[in-house]
Design an enzyme around this catalytic site. Structure first.
Site, PDB file in Angstrom:
ATOM      1  N   ALA A 100     -44.393 -23.825 -41.542  1.00  0.00           N
ATOM      2  CA  ALA A 100     -44.048 -23.619 -42.949  1.00  0.00           C
ATOM      3  C   ALA A 100     -45.304 -23.226 -43.699  1.00  0.00           C
ATOM      4  CB  ALA A 100     -43.476 -24.907 -43.550  1.00  0.00           C
ATOM      5  N   HIS A 521     -52.123 -35.555 -33.310  1.00  0.00           N
ATOM      6  CA  HIS A 521     -53.445 -35.343 -33.895  1.00  0.00           C
ATOM      7  C   HIS A 521     -54.307 -34.521 -32.938  1.00  0.00           C
ATOM      8  CE1 HIS A 521     -53.159 -39.333 -36.435  1.00  0.00           C
ATOM      9  NE2 HIS A 521     -52.349 -38.380 -36.872  1.00  0.00           N
TER      10      HIS A 521
END
Length: 583
Positions: A100, A521
């Site tokens: 996005a 992560h």
């Protein structure tokens, strides 16, 4: 011949758009949008950002601060899959990343925690002059517009030290109005203090150890997630010199074969638009890769920058021999315990506890330090074998010694556990923060841009399992500690029989393999380290062997941190913007 000519002409015809900008940024994520904002401040500078994802400013799974996890598995999630992981019973694992405008900042947990000072200081030891806590600290504050907690939020556990926070940045941080206000906070604090972990009044001061209620990237007064687009793009999207182009960067285009006899210069990028057609954009100054740790290395590889053996396999000519591309990948293994309770938790519960080696090993810490020190070369060999010797044992051993010193000499925090809940379910999610295991991410073909080969190699090194077991036992003990034990009815995951209070190391390992999840992560795949250690970018974040290609995203972080990536990435990007703009 009758087929070759038409196909060649068709390939040429797909070059549907050709424009020129000063800077071209691949990826409108956490770092890419900050850079776009800063670089386009000069109205005479044209900036293009190429991003395959769409505008999600009105997506409630993004904007609603209570809907964390709802966006996972939707069309704004890349929905990657890892290679089979030995540490997960040889199963592939789903791996989430944001697709996005705003990148992963649109779907993450909004956690804003920086890390321990010594970890940033260690970056200099890896060949990065000028990168340390003191140089990054001003940027941590510069990006931030912190909202001090209200009286009700303070009662619910929110606390801060104004010295550690910025007031004038573009990124709004703070605590949500939904912060749980009831007995659970005090009970959790008391139980963790009983276990030896006092309240940390501000986890962002460079010392993370202890129990804390963490701030988040959100606009409290608007009650909305503060993703990178809301902070850095939407307010300035009308700038005429800034354009976001929907598409996926495939590779760099090279302006010439070399500069000054040895350094390549990028002329721009080739990208694929939403119709699958190919276009090129020219960059007169620089190309900046901010596509994330799982995508930026792929762009380099498809451009001929990387390990010649991998490039040759897919018919790509080597432009820069840089074998560290896609290597040094580090992600944390996430595992969780679940309990049924007599509570009804309705607010947000952002409670974290950070622990050190001393906390896990107690009076055995010195012995563990000595024993593991003798194993560093063995661990380095194991990781090197896993990457087919691309990163040598000697390179890895030097990195591991720096990491070992951080753990046992600097006493940084090495594991984190979250205490949370929803409804009648209470949860401990926990992970080792600084795994010695190293994995990789690489292309699977010369053309496919959206299916990377992700191999985090979770638990490749047995010390990671030992630390995971240690933080698991502490997490489990919390629920047997007064007053938290008053709330617990039973253990749901994995159950008391599978993981009793006196569970063996083998039982813990079996549990981890059954429930392991990525922590999402990933870092290190284009590490900012000396080239001699297998680094990909220099301290100016320029790709070795190029004159005008930089990487600015989680790829460049050379070692995991005792925090969550977002805060550090914004600070790194802010400093990168200054490096790019300076004469």
């Amino acid at each position: 011949m009758e087929l070759v000519i038409p196909l060649a002409l068709f390939a040429l015809s797909t070059k549907v758009r050709c424009e020129s900008f000063d800077y071209v940024i691949a990826g409108a994520g956490t770092c890419g949008l900050l850079l776009a904002n800063r670089l386009s401040e000069d109205p005479n500078v044209k900036v293009a950002v190429i991003e395959p994802g769409g505008d999600v400013r009105n997506n409630p799974n993004v904007t609603d601060v209570t809907r964390f996890l709802r966006a996972l598995g939707t069309d704004i999630d890349w929905q990657y899959t890892t290679t089979p992981q030995l540490g997960a019973n040889n199963k592939p694992l789903p791996f989430h990343a944001g697709k996005a405008i705003g990148g992963t900042s649109t779907i993450n947990g909004m956690t804003y925690i920086r890390g321990d000072k010594s970890q940033f200081d260690a970056w200099e030891s890896l060949g990065n002059d000028g990168w340390n806590w003191d140089t990054l600290y001003p940027y941590f504050k510069q990006v931030e517009r912190f909202s001090p907690p209200t009286a009700a939020q303070k009662t619910a556990g929110a606390s801060f030290d104004p010295e550690y926070h910025g007031e004038d940045g573009l990124l709004t941080t703070g605590y949500p109005f939904e912060l749980l206000n009831g007995t659970l906070y005090k009970s959790a604090q008391q139980a963790w203090e009983t276990l030896g972990f006092p309240l940390n009044p501000d986890v962002n001061g460079g010392e993370t150890r202890g129990f804390d209620v963490w701030p988040q990237t959100l606009d409290r007064d608007a009650n909305i997630r503060e993703d990178a687009a809301r902070a850095y793009y939407y307010p300035i999207e009308q700038r005429p010199n800034l354009e976001i182009i929907k598409g996926t960067v495939v590779k760099l285009t090279w302006a010439n074969s070399s500069t000054n006899g040895s350094t390549l210069s990028a002329g721009g990028v080739e990208y694929r638009n939403t119709d699958g057609q190919t276009a090129t954009i020219t960059a007169s100054k620089e190309v900046i890769l901010s596509a994330g740790a799982l995508r930026s290395p792929l762009i380099l590889e498809r451009s001929g920058v990387g390990n010649p053996n991998i490039l040759e396999k897919y018919g790509i000519a080597t432009k820069v021999d840089l074998s560290g591309v896609g290597e040094h990948v580090q992600d944390q293994p996430n595992t969780a315990l679940e309990y049924s309770s007599n509570l009804d938790v309705t607010g947000t519960v952002p409670y974290a506890t950070f622990v050190t080696a001393q906390d896990i090993f107690g009076n055995q810490t010195s012995a563990i330090a000595a024993a593991t020190n003798t194993k560093l070369s063995e661990w380095a060999q194991k990781v090197s074998d896993a990457n087919n010797g691309v990163i040598s044992t000697s390179q890895l051993e030097k990195i591991f010694r720096i990491q070992h010193d951080l753990i046992f000499k600097e006493n940084i925090t090495i594991a984190e556990t979250l205490t949370s809940g929803s409804g009648n379910i209470l949860i401990s999610a926990f992970w080792t923060l600084l795994p010695f295991s190293r994995g990789s991410v690489h292309i699977k073909s010369a053309e496919d841009t959206d299916d990377p080969a992700i191999d985090p190699e979770y638990f490749l090194i047995d010390f990671d399992t030992i630390v995971q077991t240690g933080i698991g036992r502490l997490s489990q003990e919390l629920w047997y500690t007064n007053p938290m034990n008053d709330y617990v009815v039973s253990c749901l995951v994995p159950g008391d029989e599978a993981l009793p209070r006196n569970a063996t190391d083998a039982q813990w390992t079996t549990f981890f393999a059954s429930i392991l999840s990525p922590n999402h992560h990933p870092i290190g795949s284009a590490s900012m380290m000396s080239r001699e250690l297998g680094g990909v970018v220099d301290p100016a974040l320029k790709v070795y062997g190029t004159s005008n290609v930089r990487v600015v995203d989680a790829s460049v972080l050379p070692m995991q941190i005792s925090g969550h990536l977002t805060a550090t990435l914004y600070a790194v990007a802010e400093r990168a913007a200054e490096l790019i703009k300076k004469p």
